[in-house]
Design an enzyme around this catalytic site. Structure first.
Site, PDB file in Angstrom:
ATOM      1  N   LEU A 153       5.966  -3.112 -17.592  1.00  0.00           N
ATOM      2  CA  LEU A 153       6.088  -2.580 -18.951  1.00  0.00           C
ATOM      3  C   LEU A 153       7.482  -2.043 -19.225  1.00  0.00           C
ATOM      4  O   LEU A 153       8.028  -2.226 -20.319  1.00  0.00           O
ATOM      5  CB  LEU A 153       5.050  -1.471 -19.171  1.00  0.00           C
ATOM      6  CG  LEU A 153       3.587  -1.823 -18.883  1.00  0.00           C
ATOM      7  CD1 LEU A 153       2.696  -0.626 -19.181  1.00  0.00           C
ATOM      8  CD2 LEU A 153       3.144  -3.035 -19.698  1.00  0.00           C
ATOM      9  N   ASP A 157      14.885   3.266 -12.173  1.00  0.00           N
ATOM     10  CA  ASP A 157      13.775   2.893 -11.296  1.00  0.00           C
ATOM     11  C   ASP A 157      14.219   3.124  -9.860  1.00  0.00           C
ATOM     12  O   ASP A 157      15.425   3.234  -9.593  1.00  0.00           O
ATOM     13  CB  ASP A 157      13.397   1.419 -11.502  1.00  0.00           C
ATOM     14  CG  ASP A 157      11.964   1.095 -11.107  1.00  0.00           C
ATOM     15  OD1 ASP A 157      11.607   1.354  -9.936  1.00  0.00           O
ATOM     16  OD2 ASP A 157      11.208   0.589 -11.944  1.00  0.00           O
ATOM     17  N   VAL A 189      12.071   9.773 -10.934  1.00  0.00           N
ATOM     18  CA  VAL A 189      11.807  10.496 -12.183  1.00  0.00           C
ATOM     19  C   VAL A 189      11.407  11.954 -11.951  1.00  0.00           C
ATOM     20  O   VAL A 189      11.521  12.781 -12.861  1.00  0.00           O
ATOM     21  CB  VAL A 189      10.720   9.798 -13.023  1.00  0.00           C
ATOM     22  CG1 VAL A 189      11.230   8.495 -13.594  1.00  0.00           C
ATOM     23  CG2 VAL A 189       9.433   9.594 -12.231  1.00  0.00           C
ATOM     24  N   CYS A 197       7.999   4.952 -18.441  1.00  0.00           N
ATOM     25  CA  CYS A 197       7.108   3.898 -17.935  1.00  0.00           C
ATOM     26  C   CYS A 197       6.892   3.976 -16.428  1.00  0.00           C
ATOM     27  O   CYS A 197       6.092   3.211 -15.886  1.00  0.00           O
ATOM     28  CB  CYS A 197       7.653   2.519 -18.281  1.00  0.00           C
ATOM     29  SG  CYS A 197       7.613   2.108 -20.033  1.00  0.00           S
ATOM     30  N   SER A 244      -2.723   5.961 -19.832  1.00  0.00           N
ATOM     31  CA  SER A 244      -3.587   4.836 -19.463  1.00  0.00           C
ATOM     32  C   SER A 244      -4.954   5.097 -20.083  1.00  0.00           C
ATOM     33  O   SER A 244      -5.336   6.257 -20.306  1.00  0.00           O
ATOM     34  CB  SER A 244      -3.739   4.739 -17.947  1.00  0.00           C
ATOM     35  OG  SER A 244      -4.822   3.889 -17.589  1.00  0.00           O
ATOM     36  N   TYR A 279      -5.249   9.094 -10.239  1.00  0.00           N
ATOM     37  CA  TYR A 279      -4.574   8.375 -11.322  1.00  0.00           C
ATOM     38  C   TYR A 279      -5.045   8.870 -12.687  1.00  0.00           C
ATOM     39  O   TYR A 279      -4.233   9.163 -13.580  1.00  0.00           O
ATOM     40  CB  TYR A 279      -4.843   6.882 -11.173  1.00  0.00           C
ATOM     41  CG  TYR A 279      -4.180   6.015 -12.219  1.00  0.00           C
ATOM     42  CD1 TYR A 279      -2.799   5.873 -12.242  1.00  0.00           C
ATOM     43  CD2 TYR A 279      -4.937   5.318 -13.156  1.00  0.00           C
ATOM     44  CE1 TYR A 279      -2.180   5.067 -13.199  1.00  0.00           C
ATOM     45  CE2 TYR A 279      -4.335   4.512 -14.111  1.00  0.00           C
ATOM     46  CZ  TYR A 279      -2.956   4.392 -14.131  1.00  0.00           C
ATOM     47  OH  TYR A 279      -2.358   3.601 -15.076  1.00  0.00           O
ATOM     48  N   PHE A 310      -3.042  -4.774 -18.103  1.00  0.00           N
ATOM     49  CA  PHE A 310      -1.873  -5.591 -18.396  1.00  0.00           C
ATOM     50  C   PHE A 310      -1.465  -6.416 -17.186  1.00  0.00           C
ATOM     51  O   PHE A 310      -1.741  -6.042 -16.043  1.00  0.00           O
ATOM     52  CB  PHE A 310      -0.699  -4.704 -18.821  1.00  0.00           C
ATOM     53  CG  PHE A 310      -0.678  -4.374 -20.292  1.00  0.00           C
ATOM     54  CD1 PHE A 310       0.293  -4.917 -21.124  1.00  0.00           C
ATOM     55  CD2 PHE A 310      -1.635  -3.540 -20.843  1.00  0.00           C
ATOM     56  CE1 PHE A 310       0.312  -4.633 -22.475  1.00  0.00           C
ATOM     57  CE2 PHE A 310      -1.629  -3.252 -22.198  1.00  0.00           C
ATOM     58  CZ  PHE A 310      -0.645  -3.803 -23.018  1.00  0.00           C
TER      59      PHE A 310
END
Length: 252
Positions: free
Chosen positions: A17, A36, A58, A83, A146, A159, A192
């Site tokens: 994504l 990333d 991050v 993301c 999500s 999660y 996805f």
């Protein structure tokens, strides 16, 4: 929000994504910094669209500050898109015993703490920018949650909890930052086509592909990117979480 000539930070841009979003923003004229831990993926992205690659975590204040500094060096930082994320599975009590506490903590650190880290540091920079938009907008922050935040399945406690936290911070952040013209919107994707899915066993992938009602397929990363673009260009989208899921509700 005017896109041409302004800068954006996209995290998790090494694949999936994030990569699709970085490419779409670059094509729209934004000067994109792609962040990333996947340096190889960042290099490939940079070759495709000219995004500036910055390897980093991050959840690290120093790494995010460095990425934002790089973005600000390219133009006014008007957009940050979160993301980056991980999706480990684990039962509360499995065959080997209780859920690994370190894994639960790591999931929260990357998905929730990492999102908030980018949000707070990006907002600080955006607040110092001059107002250019008619409504007094200074910037936009887009987070990724999500549908598991609402429909968490067995084995998704870590999660789902991390993504529910992202949903939960969206409105209070938007309310606070409204006075300085910064919008905060969260996207809650369904299933996805991403490297995260590709890592599952074939049987699991087949079962997942059969779930979405309509369109009866998995989402494409470019469709996520299109929603990010729509959020950027529609100033009334603020303080909310948008499901992008083909009407899917995950079974237990």
């Amino acid at each position: 929000m005017e896109m041409t000539g302004n800068a954006a930070l996209v995290t998790g841009a090494g694949s999936g994504l994030g990569a699709a979003t970085a490419e779409a923003l670059a094509a729209a004229g934004m000067r994109v910094v792609a962040m990333d831990l996947n340096a190889e993926g960042l290099a490939a992205l940079a070759a495709r669209c000219g995004a500036t690659p910055v390897a980093g975590d991050v959840a690290s204040e120093a790494d995010v500050a460095s990425a934002l500094e790089a973005a600000a060096g390219l133009g006014p930082l008007r957009l940050a898109v979160n993301c980056a994320g991980i999706a480990p599975a684990g039962r509360v009590v499995g065959r080997g015993g209780p859920h690994d506490l370190a894994l639960f903590e790591k999931t929260l650190r990357v998905n929730l703490l990492g999102t908030f880290n980018v949000l707070r540091l990006a907002a600080q920079r955006m607040q110092a920018l001059p107002v250019t938009a008619p409504d007094g907008e200074r910037g936009v922050i887009v987070n990724t949650a999500s549908i598991a935040a609402e429909d968490g399945q067995v084995g998704q406690c870590a999660y789902a909890a991390s993504k529910a936290g992202v949903v939960g911070l969206t409105l209070p952040a938007a309310r606070e930052l409204a006075k300085t013209g910064i919008r905060v919107v969260t996207i809650a994707p369904g299933l996805f086509e991403t490297p995260m899915l590709a890592g599952l066993p074939e049987a699991a992938q087949a079962a997942i592909r059969a779930l979405p009602p309509f369109p009866a397929r998995l989402g494409r990363p470019e469709e996520f990117a299109r929603l990010v673009m729509a959020i950027c260009t529609n100033p009334l989208l603020n303080g909310t979480t948008l499901r992008l899921d083909s009407a899917l509700r995950l079974p237990p």
